[in-house]
Design a protein around this motif. Structure first.
Motif, PDB file in Angstrom:
ATOM      1  N   ASP A   6      50.802  69.707  70.160  1.00  0.00           N
ATOM      2  CA  ASP A   6      52.153  69.832  70.710  1.00  0.00           C
ATOM      3  C   ASP A   6      52.847  68.473  70.584  1.00  0.00           C
ATOM      4  O   ASP A   6      52.930  67.709  71.551  1.00  0.00           O
ATOM      5  N   THR A  26      53.236  72.628  67.309  1.00  0.00           N
ATOM      6  CA  THR A  26      54.438  73.119  67.998  1.00  0.00           C
ATOM      7  C   THR A  26      55.341  71.929  68.289  1.00  0.00           C
ATOM      8  O   THR A  26      54.866  70.849  68.643  1.00  0.00           O
ATOM      9  N   ASN A  28      59.492  70.955  69.926  1.00  0.00           N
ATOM     10  CA  ASN A  28      60.656  71.451  70.686  1.00  0.00           C
ATOM     11  C   ASN A  28      61.736  70.381  70.577  1.00  0.00           C
ATOM     12  O   ASN A  28      61.461  69.279  70.067  1.00  0.00           O
ATOM     13  N   LYS A  83      60.975  79.084  66.789  1.00  0.00           N
ATOM     14  CA  LYS A  83      60.802  79.079  68.244  1.00  0.00           C
ATOM     15  C   LYS A  83      62.131  79.458  68.886  1.00  0.00           C
ATOM     16  O   LYS A  83      63.178  78.884  68.573  1.00  0.00           O
ATOM     17  N   PHE A 129      54.617  78.370  79.869  1.00  0.00           N
ATOM     18  CA  PHE A 129      54.574  76.926  80.183  1.00  0.00           C
ATOM     19  C   PHE A 129      53.802  76.718  81.488  1.00  0.00           C
ATOM     20  O   PHE A 129      54.385  76.716  82.571  1.00  0.00           O
ATOM     21  N   ARG A 132      54.466  73.245  83.759  1.00  0.00           N
ATOM     22  CA  ARG A 132      55.723  73.226  84.525  1.00  0.00           C
ATOM     23  C   ARG A 132      55.649  74.163  85.725  1.00  0.00           C
ATOM     24  O   ARG A 132      56.274  73.917  86.750  1.00  0.00           O
ATOM     25  N   ALA A 163      51.162  76.822  76.603  1.00  0.00           N
ATOM     26  CA  ALA A 163      51.950  75.600  76.380  1.00  0.00           C
ATOM     27  C   ALA A 163      52.144  74.843  77.690  1.00  0.00           C
ATOM     28  O   ALA A 163      51.777  75.332  78.752  1.00  0.00           O
ATOM     29  N   SER A 164      52.716  73.635  77.557  1.00  0.00           N
ATOM     30  CA  SER A 164      52.909  72.749  78.715  1.00  0.00           C
ATOM     31  C   SER A 164      51.548  72.430  79.336  1.00  0.00           C
ATOM     32  O   SER A 164      51.345  72.540  80.549  1.00  0.00           O
ATOM     33  N   ARG A 166      48.549  69.993  80.400  1.00  0.00           N
ATOM     34  CA  ARG A 166      48.587  68.635  80.959  1.00  0.00           C
ATOM     35  C   ARG A 166      47.232  67.952  80.999  1.00  0.00           C
ATOM     36  O   ARG A 166      47.152  66.742  81.153  1.00  0.00           O
ATOM     37  N   THR A 183      48.337  74.988  72.804  1.00  0.00           N
ATOM     38  CA  THR A 183      49.005  73.869  72.142  1.00  0.00           C
ATOM     39  C   THR A 183      48.886  72.654  73.053  1.00  0.00           C
ATOM     40  O   THR A 183      49.273  72.690  74.225  1.00  0.00           O
TER      41      THR A 183
END
Ligand code: G3P
Length: 214
Positions: A6, A26, A28, A83, A129, A132, A163-164, A166, A183
């Motif tokens: 990511d 990925t 963004n 995306k 995500f 988040r 995704a997201s 941590r 990711t």
């Protein structure tokens, strides 16, 4: 489970590719902005080193604008995945892309209900995500469990792309729950290698090896 990286940082991508564990990338708009380079340049650099799926996000918010960007991005290379944010226009664009044979990654997903809508529209990937959600005091990983169960119930082809992310526990939990893809930012991927007992064990082996007659 596939590992995507990511990031839009080409040095990081090259390093993960060299480790032999990069199944895709990925990006963004925030990650592209961090590179300080134009989108086209970043995409060209990534395409030169990655064979797997490369997600690149549209920035239009309306259906027509999304479709114009989607067609443009998809024409760059076969492995570009468009995306698209999880809005009404985004879901409409996802369906149109699916009908046109353009791969999509529906992003900014924060609930199982949204993931169900994306799958019905024919998304290639759904990106919940989780970090988040954790930040807001929710249990992010819970929606991965819900989405994987729902997709299994109805044999949806949409792949669950966590995704997201941590920390390494997010990665391990994604795999335990059967997510298709995770990711992972570069620093978290790097952490996956480490265990203090590996370092201690290796140091001991090397010390003992010195005692072996050569
Ligand atoms: O690519 C989307 C996603 O992984 C964003 O992560 O850390 O900005 O919440 P984060």
């Amino acid at each position: 489970m596939k590992f995507f990286v990511d990031t839009a940082d080409i040095a990081q991508i090259k390093e993960v590719v060299s480790w032999g564990i990069c199944d895709g990338v990925t990006t963004n708009p925030s990650l592209i902005a961090k590179t300080g380079k134009p989108l086209a340049k970043v995409v060209e650099e990534i395409c030169a080193v990655v064979q797997g799926p490369i997600s690149v996000e549209v920035t239009a918010l309306d259906f027509e604008g999304m479709m114009t960007e989607a067609r443009k991005l998809a024409a760059i290379k076969d492995n570009i995945v468009v995306k698209i944010p999880l809005t009404k226009a985004g879901i409409q664009a996802t369906k149109a892309c699916s009908d046109a044979g353009i791969a999509t990654n529906v992003t900014l997903c924060f609930s199982a209900a949204q993931a169900l809508i994306a799958a019905k529209a024919g998304a290639s990937y759904i990106s919940p995500f989780i970090g988040r959600l954790d930040d807001c005091g929710n249990e992010g990983m819970q929606i991965i469990e819900d989405i994987t169960a729902i997709y299994r119930n109805y044999d949806f082809n949409t792949e669950v792309l966590v995704a997201s992310v941590r920390h390494p526990i997010h990665v391990v939990e994604s795999a335990r729950l059967g997510a298709d893809v995770c990711t992972v930012p570069f620093d978290v991927l790097d952490k996956l290698f480490s265990h203090p007992l590996t370092d201690i064990g290796l140091a001991k082996f090397m010390k003992d090896w010195e005692k072996v007659p050569k």
